[in-house]
Design an enzyme around this catalytic site. Structure first.
Site, PDB file in Angstrom:
ATOM      1  N   LYS A  70       0.837  -1.217   0.000  1.00  0.00           N
ATOM      2  CA  LYS A  70       0.000   0.000   0.000  1.00  0.00           C
ATOM      3  C   LYS A  70       0.866   1.259   0.000  1.00  0.00           C
ATOM      4  CE  LYS A  70      -2.339  -0.512   3.681  1.00  0.00           C
ATOM      5  NZ  LYS A  70      -1.886  -1.821   4.110  1.00  0.00           N
ATOM      6  N   THR A  72       3.938   1.490  -0.907  1.00  0.00           N
ATOM      7  CA  THR A  72       4.686   1.535  -2.161  1.00  0.00           C
ATOM      8  C   THR A  72       3.802   2.094  -3.286  1.00  0.00           C
ATOM      9  OG1 THR A  72       5.897  -0.405  -1.384  1.00  0.00           O
ATOM     10  CG2 THR A  72       6.096   0.114  -3.720  1.00  0.00           C
ATOM     11  N   ARG A  93       1.592   7.750   6.926  1.00  0.00           N
ATOM     12  CA  ARG A  93       1.823   7.635   8.374  1.00  0.00           C
ATOM     13  C   ARG A  93       3.310   7.608   8.698  1.00  0.00           C
ATOM     14  NH1 ARG A  93      -0.963   2.280   9.546  1.00  0.00           N
ATOM     15  NH2 ARG A  93      -0.302   1.975   7.409  1.00  0.00           N
ATOM     16  N   LYS A 104       8.506  -6.372  10.393  1.00  0.00           N
ATOM     17  CA  LYS A 104       7.989  -5.822   9.150  1.00  0.00           C
ATOM     18  C   LYS A 104       8.957  -4.861   8.443  1.00  0.00           C
ATOM     19  CE  LYS A 104       3.679  -4.285   7.173  1.00  0.00           C
ATOM     20  NZ  LYS A 104       4.130  -3.093   6.470  1.00  0.00           N
ATOM     21  N   ALA A 272      -3.980   0.500  13.294  1.00  0.00           N
ATOM     22  CA  ALA A 272      -5.207   0.374  12.495  1.00  0.00           C
ATOM     23  C   ALA A 272      -6.193  -0.614  13.123  1.00  0.00           C
ATOM     24  CB  ALA A 272      -4.863  -0.047  11.076  1.00  0.00           C
ATOM     25  N   PHE A 300      -3.585  -1.540   7.225  1.00  0.00           N
ATOM     26  CA  PHE A 300      -4.127  -2.892   7.004  1.00  0.00           C
ATOM     27  C   PHE A 300      -5.001  -2.958   5.742  1.00  0.00           C
ATOM     28  CE2 PHE A 300      -3.713  -3.522  11.856  1.00  0.00           C
ATOM     29  CZ  PHE A 300      -2.411  -3.920  11.713  1.00  0.00           C
ATOM     30  N   PHE A 378       4.719  -7.998  -8.871  1.00  0.00           N
ATOM     31  CA  PHE A 378       6.000  -8.520  -8.396  1.00  0.00           C
ATOM     32  C   PHE A 378       6.685  -9.186  -9.596  1.00  0.00           C
ATOM     33  CE2 PHE A 378       6.211  -8.506  -3.632  1.00  0.00           C
ATOM     34  CZ  PHE A 378       5.104  -7.697  -3.453  1.00  0.00           C
ATOM     35  N   TRP A 406       6.977  -0.368  -8.359  1.00  0.00           N
ATOM     36  CA  TRP A 406       8.077  -0.817  -7.506  1.00  0.00           C
ATOM     37  C   TRP A 406       9.358  -0.921  -8.353  1.00  0.00           C
ATOM     38  CZ3 TRP A 406      11.267  -5.177  -7.483  1.00  0.00           C
ATOM     39  CH2 TRP A 406      12.018  -5.370  -6.310  1.00  0.00           C
TER      40      TRP A 406
END
Ligand code: ADP
Length: 556
Positions: A70, A72, A93, A104, A272, A300, A378, A406
């Protein structure tokens, strides 16, 4: 190259140049070093009459543990918008140190779509989260001090709901005893720590629309009950001014830039689950005044972050979102279809997992807003897999775009820009307008049931006796018109983390309802949520290093 190596090789512009690019003058901002700045709240007052830009909300399908990108895609989309001729600012955030050193990693996007300076953003940044810890702990210190000096408010030491905080994953602080030793050390009592992002001060910080509002909300925090069972508020300790004073600089939105030198606000970062999971309202509002398009992210998946953005933040802040982008990945959908490998092509599990995306699309459409699906590609994804998602979205009559942001940065977001613009345009021509899911005048139980049934797909809600007792108390004290913040696992649409895809035939159990009177919502607890996470057996901290020149490695 790793994310941090890409970030360290970026050609950053001085923050003054970025500020100038969005119309700020030297008086409007204070540089924090070369590449970060705090922007004065005066900017909001100066631009009060100016029309807001369009608001794009970024959310996602139910993720796999490392996240589906998200942040990214938020960064990638804002880079792409600027690249293809649309003035855009992203609002994100602030990363908490807990996940950075835990499992993470950082939270500044990835690959060619990142916010920089990446190390600084992930490690302390402009100190906002520490200021929030200090502000929160000032209240804790004053509570214990009040008890020590005679306890005039008759605080029930067994019923103090306000914990202490620290921005670190530290399971040993979950349950502690304070005040041990001689009498001068205070009154002994059980206590516990939350991670700072779970603090009510953080939630307030992100919903306040001015310093006065911040102070008033802090005063409204219910920190404990007295021995008659009555609520006690921070303003009864008369410290709301001092607590707000500690947030004097933190409350100003932070300006940074993307790898492609486009402007970004990073400000505030509540959980969240037990909070609403979006950056500060002040940063979003400021971005809307300074740009034609604002891309903002909610934590999330759509059932948690977006629901709360739409039912809590947008409603409280009078925001008018224009479009919702749902990030989907081949790997997450395969995971929902029961795939264990995730790396090789598997049309069967992918097709099975599409039900998760379907549910999130349907849920978001209930807000009367257009939805666009962004496939975050990806390198292991095959064309056939991407096509399966595209065909599915076409069948649902929803715009969909393949994103290579990405790998390629803004350039890889061309299709997404087109689709987002189409959706906004189409929506403007229709008379559809954002509407929250539920009316605040419904009863607390009805509001919770509505979210559970319509957003999670539950058959109904079981309320434990404790939750019913809590609700009774809130109704008696006039807190029944608040929006609801459901605290639930992010791993499933249900309250059972093991139910993947689009679960059906389940009920949600609410064990407890907590009051965040200052933030202005009720937190309905669906299951045990840990508000002080622990570190994994091999924490990310073991990978992070710094050399003699101050160069940091191992952040991701
Ligand atoms: P979220 O915001 O959903 O939690 P992030 O944007 O933080 O997710 O991404 C999580 C991790 O996945 C980051 O390390 C990021 O670099 C990586 N990532 C995101 N998108 C891709 C992609 N398309 N290919 C490879 N890695 C990716």
């Amino acid at each position: 190259m790793t994310d941090i190596e890409i970030a360290q090789n970026a050609k950053l512009k001085k923050i003054g140049e970025i500020a100038e690019s969005i119309g700020l003058t030297e008086d409007d901002f204070e540089p924090y070093g070369k590449y970060k700045a705090k922007v004065s709240l005066e900017v909001l007052k100066k631009n009060a009459e100016k029309k807001d830009g369009k608001l794009i909300l970024m959310t996602a399908v139910t993720p796999t543990p490392p996240g589906e990108g998200k942040s990214t895609v938020t960064v990638g989309l804002t880079q792409a918008l600027n690249k293809f001729g649309y003035k855009s600012i992203a609002a994100l955030r602030e990363p908490s140190l807990g996940p950075v050193f835990g499992m993470k990693g950082g939270a500044a996007g990835g690959g060619m779509s990142q916010v920089v300076p990446m190390e600084e953003i992930n490690l302390h940044f402009t100190g906002d989260i520490h200021a929030i810890s200090a502000a929160h702990n000032l209240i804790s210190a004053c509570i214990d001090n009040h008890i020590h000096f005679g306890n005039e408010l008759d605080i029930d030491v067994n019923n103090i709901t306000f914990k202490r905080v620290l921005d670190m994953n530290d399971r040993n602080l979950r349950s502690i005893v304070v005040g041990l030793g001689p009498k001068v050390n205070g009154v002994p009592r059980e206590n516990s720590f939350q991670i700072t992002v779970a603090s009510e001060i953080m939630a307030i910080f992100c919903l306040a629309d001015s310093i006065t509002d911040l102070k008033e909300r802090i005063g409204e925090i219910v920190f404990a009950y007295n021995r008659k069972g009555e609520m006690l508020k921070v303003k009864q300790l008369n410290i709301q001014g001092a607590v707000a004073a500690l947030l004097k600089d933190a409350i100003k939105p932070n300006l940074v830039q993307t790898l492609e030198n486009t402007p970004v606000f990073i400000h505030g970062g509540p959980f969240a689950n037990i909070a609403h999971g979006c950056n500060s309202l002040l940063a979003t509002k400021m971005a809307l005044k300074l740009s034609d398009y604002v891309v903002t992210e909610a934590g999330f998946a759509a059932d948690l972050g977006a629901e709360k953005f739409l039912d809590i933040k947008a409603r409280l802040g009078n925001l008018e979102p224009n479009v919702i982008v749902i990030v989907a990945t081949v790997r997450a959908l395969k995971h929902h279809g029961g795939d264990k490998d995730l790396k090789s092509e598997n049309i069967e599990t992918l097709t099975k997992g599409l039900v998760n995306l379907e549910k999130h699309i349907e849920s978001m459409q209930k807000y009367n807003l257009p939805v666009v699906v962004a496939i975050n590609k990806f390198i292991t994804d095959t064309d056939a897999e991407i096509q399966v998602i595209k065909d599915f979205c076409a069948k649902m009559d929803v715009e969909v775009a393949n994103c290579e942001i990405w790998e390629k940065g803004g350039e890889g977001g061309k299709e997404l820009v087109e689709k987002v613009m189409n959706a906004i345009e189409k929506n403007e021509k229709s008379d559809k307008k954002y509407t929250p899911l539920y009316d605040l005048n419904l009863s607390i139980q009805e509001k919770i049931e509505k979210i559970a049934k319509e957003i999670y797909g539950a058959d109904g809600v079981n309320f434990a006796q404790k939750a019913l007792n809590n609700i009774k108390k809130y109704v008696e004290n006039g807190y029944d018109k608040l929006p609801i913040c459901i605290s639930k696992t992010q791993k499933s649409l249900s309250d059972n983390p093991n139910l993947l895809g689009r679960p059906t035939g389940f009920t949600i159990t609410i064990n407890e309802v907590r009051l965040s009177a200052g933030a202005g919502f009720l937190v309905a607890m669906a299951g045990e949520i840990i508000d002080m996470p622990g570190l994994p057996r091999k924490p990310a901290a073991e990978l992070i290093d710094i050399d003699e020149n101050g160069v940091i490695s191992g952040l991701f």
